[in-house]
Design a protein around this motif. Structure first.
Motif, PDB file in Angstrom:
ATOM      1  N   HIS A 192       0.884  -1.173   0.000  1.00  0.00           N
ATOM      2  CA  HIS A 192       0.000   0.000   0.000  1.00  0.00           C
ATOM      3  C   HIS A 192       0.918   1.217   0.000  1.00  0.00           C
ATOM      4  CE1 HIS A 192      -2.937   2.958   1.500  1.00  0.00           C
ATOM      5  NE2 HIS A 192      -3.833   2.141   0.993  1.00  0.00           N
TER       6      HIS A 192
ATOM      7  N   ILE B  54      -6.429  17.715  -2.501  1.00  0.00           N
ATOM      8  CA  ILE B  54      -7.848  17.743  -2.204  1.00  0.00           C
ATOM      9  C   ILE B  54      -8.277  19.194  -2.329  1.00  0.00           C
ATOM     10  CG2 ILE B  54      -9.596  17.260  -0.463  1.00  0.00           C
ATOM     11  CD1 ILE B  54      -7.738  15.080   0.557  1.00  0.00           C
TER      12      ILE B  54
ATOM     13  N   GLN C  44     -10.240  21.172   0.276  1.00  0.00           N
ATOM     14  CA  GLN C  44      -9.673  21.402   1.610  1.00  0.00           C
ATOM     15  C   GLN C  44      -8.606  22.496   1.530  1.00  0.00           C
ATOM     16  OE1 GLN C  44      -8.528  17.778   3.565  1.00  0.00           O
ATOM     17  NE2 GLN C  44     -10.643  17.099   3.718  1.00  0.00           N
TER      18      GLN C  44
ATOM     19  N   LEU D  95      -0.076  13.015   9.040  1.00  0.00           N
ATOM     20  CA  LEU D  95      -0.840  13.599  10.146  1.00  0.00           C
ATOM     21  C   LEU D  95      -0.354  13.111  11.505  1.00  0.00           C
ATOM     22  CD1 LEU D  95      -4.635  13.731   9.267  1.00  0.00           C
ATOM     23  CD2 LEU D  95      -3.198  15.585  10.063  1.00  0.00           C
TER      24      LEU D  95
ATOM     25  N   GLY E 128      -3.650  10.019  18.369  1.00  0.00           N
ATOM     26  CA  GLY E 128      -4.744  10.101  17.396  1.00  0.00           C
ATOM     27  C   GLY E 128      -5.450  11.438  17.336  1.00  0.00           C
ATOM     28  N   VAL E 129      -5.065  12.377  18.215  1.00  0.00           N
ATOM     29  CA  VAL E 129      -5.716  13.690  18.214  1.00  0.00           C
ATOM     30  C   VAL E 129      -4.788  14.714  17.563  1.00  0.00           C
ATOM     31  CG1 VAL E 129      -6.735  15.504  19.609  1.00  0.00           C
ATOM     32  CG2 VAL E 129      -6.941  13.117  20.313  1.00  0.00           C
ATOM     33  N   VAL E 130      -5.307  15.368  16.532  1.00  0.00           N
ATOM     34  CA  VAL E 130      -4.483  16.311  15.778  1.00  0.00           C
ATOM     35  C   VAL E 130      -4.305  17.613  16.569  1.00  0.00           C
ATOM     36  CG1 VAL E 130      -4.321  17.639  13.651  1.00  0.00           C
ATOM     37  CG2 VAL E 130      -5.321  15.356  13.616  1.00  0.00           C
TER      38      VAL E 130
ATOM     39  N   PHE F 235     -15.985  15.124  18.181  1.00  0.00           N
ATOM     40  CA  PHE F 235     -14.566  15.073  18.539  1.00  0.00           C
ATOM     41  C   PHE F 235     -13.782  14.285  17.490  1.00  0.00           C
ATOM     42  CE2 PHE F 235     -11.088  12.756  20.588  1.00  0.00           C
ATOM     43  CZ  PHE F 235     -10.315  13.820  20.997  1.00  0.00           C
TER      44      PHE F 235
ATOM     45  N   GLN G 221     -11.194  16.494  15.444  1.00  0.00           N
ATOM     46  CA  GLN G 221      -9.916  16.582  16.159  1.00  0.00           C
ATOM     47  C   GLN G 221      -8.933  15.453  15.875  1.00  0.00           C
ATOM     48  OE1 GLN G 221      -9.523  19.230  18.564  1.00  0.00           O
ATOM     49  NE2 GLN G 221     -11.431  19.936  17.683  1.00  0.00           N
ATOM     50  N   THR G 222      -9.395  14.372  15.297  1.00  0.00           N
ATOM     51  CA  THR G 222      -8.511  13.207  15.239  1.00  0.00           C
ATOM     52  C   THR G 222      -8.002  12.914  13.829  1.00  0.00           C
ATOM     53  OG1 THR G 222     -10.264  11.621  14.826  1.00  0.00           O
ATOM     54  CG2 THR G 222      -9.808  12.127  17.121  1.00  0.00           C
ATOM     55  N   VAL G 223      -6.948  12.131  13.798  1.00  0.00           N
ATOM     56  CA  VAL G 223      -6.370  11.687  12.531  1.00  0.00           C
ATOM     57  C   VAL G 223      -7.416  10.890  11.744  1.00  0.00           C
ATOM     58  CG1 VAL G 223      -4.613  10.210  11.496  1.00  0.00           C
ATOM     59  CG2 VAL G 223      -4.036  11.642  13.460  1.00  0.00           C
ATOM     60  N   LEU G 224      -8.122  10.020  12.463  1.00  0.00           N
ATOM     61  CA  LEU G 224      -9.163   9.217  11.823  1.00  0.00           C
ATOM     62  C   LEU G 224     -10.172  10.102  11.080  1.00  0.00           C
ATOM     63  CD1 LEU G 224     -10.601   6.460  11.460  1.00  0.00           C
ATOM     64  CD2 LEU G 224     -11.816   6.940  13.581  1.00  0.00           C
TER      65      LEU G 224
ATOM     66  N   ARG H 260      -9.848  13.187  10.068  1.00  0.00           N
ATOM     67  CA  ARG H 260      -9.244  13.904   8.946  1.00  0.00           C
ATOM     68  C   ARG H 260      -9.082  12.991   7.750  1.00  0.00           C
ATOM     69  NH1 ARG H 260      -6.486  18.494  10.527  1.00  0.00           N
ATOM     70  NH2 ARG H 260      -5.608  18.426   8.474  1.00  0.00           N
TER      71      ARG H 260
ATOM     72  N   TYR I 276     -12.455  12.656   5.945  1.00  0.00           N
ATOM     73  CA  TYR I 276     -12.779  13.803   5.094  1.00  0.00           C
ATOM     74  C   TYR I 276     -11.862  13.873   3.878  1.00  0.00           C
ATOM     75  CZ  TYR I 276     -16.334  15.485   8.236  1.00  0.00           C
ATOM     76  OH  TYR I 276     -17.479  15.585   8.957  1.00  0.00           O
ATOM     77  N   ALA I 277     -10.634  13.418   4.037  1.00  0.00           N
ATOM     78  CA  ALA I 277      -9.706  13.409   2.895  1.00  0.00           C
ATOM     79  C   ALA I 277     -10.210  12.448   1.824  1.00  0.00           C
ATOM     80  CB  ALA I 277      -8.306  13.007   3.353  1.00  0.00           C
TER      81      ALA I 277
ATOM     82  N   ILE J 241      -3.362   6.719   2.908  1.00  0.00           N
ATOM     83  CA  ILE J 241      -4.557   6.429   3.698  1.00  0.00           C
ATOM     84  C   ILE J 241      -5.199   5.166   3.154  1.00  0.00           C
ATOM     85  CG2 ILE J 241      -6.865   7.254   4.297  1.00  0.00           C
ATOM     86  CD1 ILE J 241      -5.711  10.104   3.986  1.00  0.00           C
ATOM     87  N   ASN J 242      -5.520   4.233   4.034  1.00  0.00           N
ATOM     88  CA  ASN J 242      -6.100   2.981   3.588  1.00  0.00           C
ATOM     89  C   ASN J 242      -7.610   3.147   3.424  1.00  0.00           C
ATOM     90  OD1 ASN J 242      -6.934   0.321   3.211  1.00  0.00           O
ATOM     91  ND2 ASN J 242      -5.143  -0.417   4.326  1.00  0.00           N
ATOM     92  N   VAL J 243      -8.008   3.444   2.199  1.00  0.00           N
ATOM     93  CA  VAL J 243      -9.408   3.771   1.919  1.00  0.00           C
ATOM     94  C   VAL J 243     -10.316   2.586   2.249  1.00  0.00           C
ATOM     95  CG1 VAL J 243     -11.033   4.436   0.102  1.00  0.00           C
ATOM     96  CG2 VAL J 243      -8.749   5.435   0.150  1.00  0.00           C
TER      97      VAL J 243
END
Lengths: 506, 394
Positions: free
Chosen positions: A334, A356, A359, A370, A377-379, B257, B261-264, B266, B269-270, B283-285
């Motif tokens: 991947h 994108i 964005q 990221l 896990g929090v940006v 949240f 706020q999280t990588v997940l 983002r 949305y990407a 990113i593993n779609v």
């Protein structure tokens, strides 16, 4: 001088906050090929949109005269009826329809309430002959290459008795052969009395074909040069376009590549199950640390396929062969694993699969890494803005803030955002696929400067490019691909455009 | 008058963000007027929120599904079916509530993964895959209720989820007739909001980033605090905060949240913004498609629990058209059909707008046929507003 077929007087067009065109005047003589050049954002496309009625009368100030008559277009239909046809960079053909259906789309030949298909096919064949395109009119558009599609677009324009043909960057997606064909066609059309406006970034083409050149900069007409009376050279054009002199567009480098081999690929083959054939066959090459390796070849020679198949193979080719990267054998399943091992890939098609657009700048820059600015896990939103601002200034990305949507930036700045995104993953090797396609001279120079800086810092770069001067100007070594096979490797001292073209068409 | 021009500027720039809130206010104001204030009464607002619950949680899940450019039509009957499963487990298998709820939620996750399989693995359009689910779960719901018809649930703990309210302090003489725990929670929420906004602002200033002008910032604090305070006051005037509202707030909190706020979030949305670019960015779609559908399945189960508990029974038609209500709520709330755009908060507001319309028109005694027409018109208007403000933003 022949009488002007088109005269645009004192055109001013404002967008909220920007004057895209500031009192521009523009004259085209009947039967000439008139080139319009300028950096991205200089106002070329806006001017053509005013002319073709995309911005209707009343949304701009100034006057348009066609054959001496004042025109007030309220839409594309009006300009179409007046004999103006515009062919955009992004082709406007329907892939699933046939060539003849596309040519007469919106202009169908009728018999009563029915479409007269026989007459349509006959007339389509005639215009196809005019543009010298030898395809079955019943072929579907998607079966044709980009070069042929471009010709179909022109055929479509000719089928409507066009008097003024406008081409916006027609050769940017074409290879050398197709570009040459297209330019020859334009010369042929000129003999038949078609007037042509050509927008192009490829100055060599402009010099070769133009009767007159108008240079725009910052929404103003800078000068109009005539091939008969003025000197038109790359040097002169660039000077007018950027407003300063760039004597050497390829910056000098202070370091040499080291002897250490960073990436080695052996017997790399990729089979595309959808096409049912090999797109790459037994390709072997290496890249040293701190080296720029150029990959030249024609469209469809397998360069992008090579990059993608190395970079985690997102298109699902069946692959055989070996990758050794940083001294270790690798298998990437991947793009993620390729990125984590230190690879980065700036795609050829920024808008399609690079950025994108909806964005903003900062979100695009941090996307591939990221985790770096996240904790559990929090940006961290503030760290993100900080990172984005650092790249904004180090790569000179021209945007008011990093919260601007990427879709609103010019091509050159979008490309810098793309590069920034991949620099943020801190790669050891950067694959650049057509890094300067569709961007202006000033931005090109900046991209080259960035590349030079990166290899001086020890990064390695694989540069895939269709522009031979760029390949020759930037690379340490050049590989040439043709039809999925590696047909040659040239050290830069031995490489010439002729040799490369010879190997690429091998 | 720099204050007003500031307000104007902020409003103009964020019309999309605030548009939904303004619309909700306008709708509520109109109904309050046309029903002589019955609409805004504590009792009605409390009911309205409880009715919104099971659609709102679906709309939250649907937001993410639509953001990644998919759709899930199976969620309505899945909710109905899992609600019936919960009823059967409680009534016939005699399992305790504490076991039934996690079990049903887990079944929802599994159902979501099953829907995701053809979509993620085989690239089957989600419309088709979930339409198959729609049929299958409808059949399963009928099957589950075939022998008994409606299954009445005599379990108080379970039924309280959809009908009960949080406990109150014993009557102590002050603030008679008001639910004191609800008021206390409201005050805590306001304090939490103000403290976190102040913190955020201080952080931004430390980085020298742009912040709202001071007076606008204060105005925002006052308005939002007033809003929270107002809702709390209205709720406290009836039975206080219901468990449904608590669940809605928890779901909203978690999803808001995660998405912002999280990588997940983002990454989700990407993918919606440009799936190919996301894939090439590492990113593993495929995996994220599974995650989003699994979350949708879990929220369908939750919706089924809320609805079954509210009716205190499982019926043969439970869940009918929930999926379309959820999708409508998401679109009204500003989720873009093209993918990549949409907020969880917006969808909840969208769900509230839709239930407010139903509730208000019912109070006015409007004919049901007209109600559908009005709701349709509001949906179209909301989407038009959304599209035009977005294109102007460019």
């Amino acid at each position: 001088m022949k009488p002007p077929i088109l005269e645009m007087r004192n055109i001013t067009k404002e967008f909220p906050g920007v004057k895209a065109l500031n009192n521009v005047s523009f004259q085209v003589a009947e039967g000439e090929i008139h080139c319009l050049v300028g950096e991205n954002g200089a106002g070329k496309s806006t001017l053509m949109k005013v002319l073709s009625g995309v911005y209707p009368y009343g949304e701009y100030s100034g006057e348009i005269y066609l054959n001496g008559q004042l025109q007030k277009f309220s839409g594309i239909r009006d300009s179409d009826r007046a004999g103006i046809a515009i062919i955009y960079q992004e082709l406007a053909l329907v892939p699933e329809l046939t060539v003849y259906e596309n040519i007469f789309l919106g202009n169908e030949i009728r018999k009563g309430i029915m479409v007269d298909w026989n007459e349509t096919i006959k007339r389509a064949s005639e215009v196809l002959k005019k543009v010298g395109l030898d395809v079955n009119p019943a072929a579907k558009i998607k079966e044709l290459g980009v070069g042929k599609q471009q010709l179909v677009e022109i055929a479509k324009a000719l089928s409507r008795d066009v008097r003024l043909l406008i081409l916006d960057e027609p050769t940017s997606a074409l290879n050398e052969d197709d570009s040459r064909n297209l330019l020859n066609l334009l010369r042929g059309l000129k003999k038949q009395g078609v007037t042509c406006i050509l927008i192009s970034h490829k100055l060599k083409e402009v010099i070769e074909i133009a009767d007159t050149v108008t240079v725009l900069r910052d929404g103003k007409t800078i000068c109009t040069l005539s091939a008969e009376t003025d000197e038109i050279s790359e040097f002169v054009l660039i000077k007018h376009m950027v407003g300063r002199e760039i004597d050497n567009i390829y910056p000098p480098r202070s370091t040499k590549p080291s002897d250490e081999i960073l990436l080695e690929v052996k017997d790399w083959s990729a089979y595309d199950p959808r096409l049912g054939r090999y797109v790459l066959k037994n390709v072997s090459f290496y890249v040293r640390k701190g080296e720029i390796v150029g990959f030249a070849g024609l469209m469809g020679s397998g360069r992008t396929e090579l990059a993608k198949s190395l970079f985690g193979n997102p298109d699902g080719y069946h692959i055989t062969g070996e990758i050794t990267f940083k001294g270790e054998r690798r298998r990437y399943t991947h793009p993620q694993s390729a990125i984590r091992s230190g690879m980065a890939y700036v795609t050829e098609d920024r808008k399609g699969n690079g950025l994108i657009l909806i964005q903003d700048v900062k979100q695009n820059i941090t996307l591939a890494n990221l985790r770096k600015i996240a904790k559990r896990g929090v940006v961290n939103a503030n760290a993100e803005i900080k990172v984005a601002n650092e790249y904004k200034s180090s790569l000179n990305i021209k945007t008011p803030t990093v919260e601007q949507k990427v879709g609103n930036l010019s091509g050159g700045n979008q490309q810098k955002v793309s590069v920034a995104k991949w620099l943020f993953v801190k790669p050891d090797i950067l694959i650049l696929d057509e890094p300067t396609r569709g961007i202006d001279v000033g931005a090109k120079f900046e991209i080259y400067t960035i590349m030079t800086r990166l290899v001086q810092q020890g990064m390695s770069i694989i540069m895939i490019s269709s522009e031979l001067p760029e390949v020759l100007g930037m690379s340490d070594r050049v590989y040439i691909l043709s039809a999925g096979r590696l047909t040659g490797e040239l050290p830069i001292e031995e490489a010439t455009q002729e040799k490369i073209m010879h190997l690429a068409t091998n | 008058m720099s204050f007003f021009s500031d307000v104007q500027k902020v409003l103009r720039e964020n019309i999309r963000e605030y548009g939904m809130f303004i619309a909700l206010f306008v709708i509520m104001a109109i109904f309050t007027f046309t029903t002589d204030g019955i609409f805004i009464s504590s009792r009605n607002i409390s009911n309205l929120l409880n009715q919104t619950g099971y659609i709102a949680v679906l709309a939250v899940g649907m937001t993410l599904v639509i953001v990644i450019r998919h759709i899930d039509l199976s969620v309505g009957f899945l909710a109905g079916f899992l609600g019936a499963v919960a009823a059967i487990a409680l009534v016939f298998w005699k399992l305790p509530v504490i076991v039934v709820i996690p079990m049903v939620l887990a079944m929802g996750v599994v159902a979501g993964l099953i829907t995701a399989f053809p979509v993620a693995q085989l690239k089957i359009p989600s419309f088709v895959a979930s339409l198959a689910g729609w049929l299958i779960y409808r059949g399963l719901l009928l099957l589950a209720t075939i022998s008994t018809g409606t299954i009445v649930i005599p379990n108080k703990a379970f039924n309280d989820i959809g009908n009960g309210y949080i406990p109150d302090l014993p009557e102590m003489g002050f603030l008679p007739g008001l639910h004191k725990v609800t008021l206390l929670l409201g005050v805590l929420a306001i304090v939490f909001f103000i403290v976190s906004e102040l913190n955020n602002r201080r952080n931004k200033l430390a980085y020298n980033f742009e912040v709202l002008p001071r007076n606008i910032f204060i105005l925002k604090l006052v308005l939002v605090s007033a809003l929270i305070g107002g809702i709390t006051w209205v709720l406290a005037g009836y039975n206080g905060m219901s468990w449904t509202v608590v669940i809605m707030l928890v779901v909203l909190g978690i999803y808001n949240f995660v998405t912002t706020q999280t990588v997940l979030g983002r990454h989700i949305y990407a993918i919606g913004g440009n799936p190919e670019a996301a894939e090439l960015s590492g990113i593993n779609v495929k995996n994220l498609t599974y995650i989003v559908f699994a979350s949708m399945g879990m929220l369908s189960a939750l919706s089924g629990i809320l609805f079954t508990s509210r009716l205190q029974s499982a019926t043969t038609t439970a869940g009918t058209l929930f999926e379309l209500d959820a999708i409508a709520a998401a679109y009204v709330g500003g989720v873009s059909a093209a993918g990549g755009v949409g907020k969880v908060m917006g969808s909840i507001i969208g769900a509230l707008v839709m239930t407010s319309l139903t509730s208000g028109m019912n109070l006015m005694g409007m004919d049901i046929s007209l109600q559908y027409v009005v709701r349709g018109a509001v949906l179209v208007f909301a989407v038009i507003f959304d599209v035009t403000t977005r294109s102007r933003g460019k």
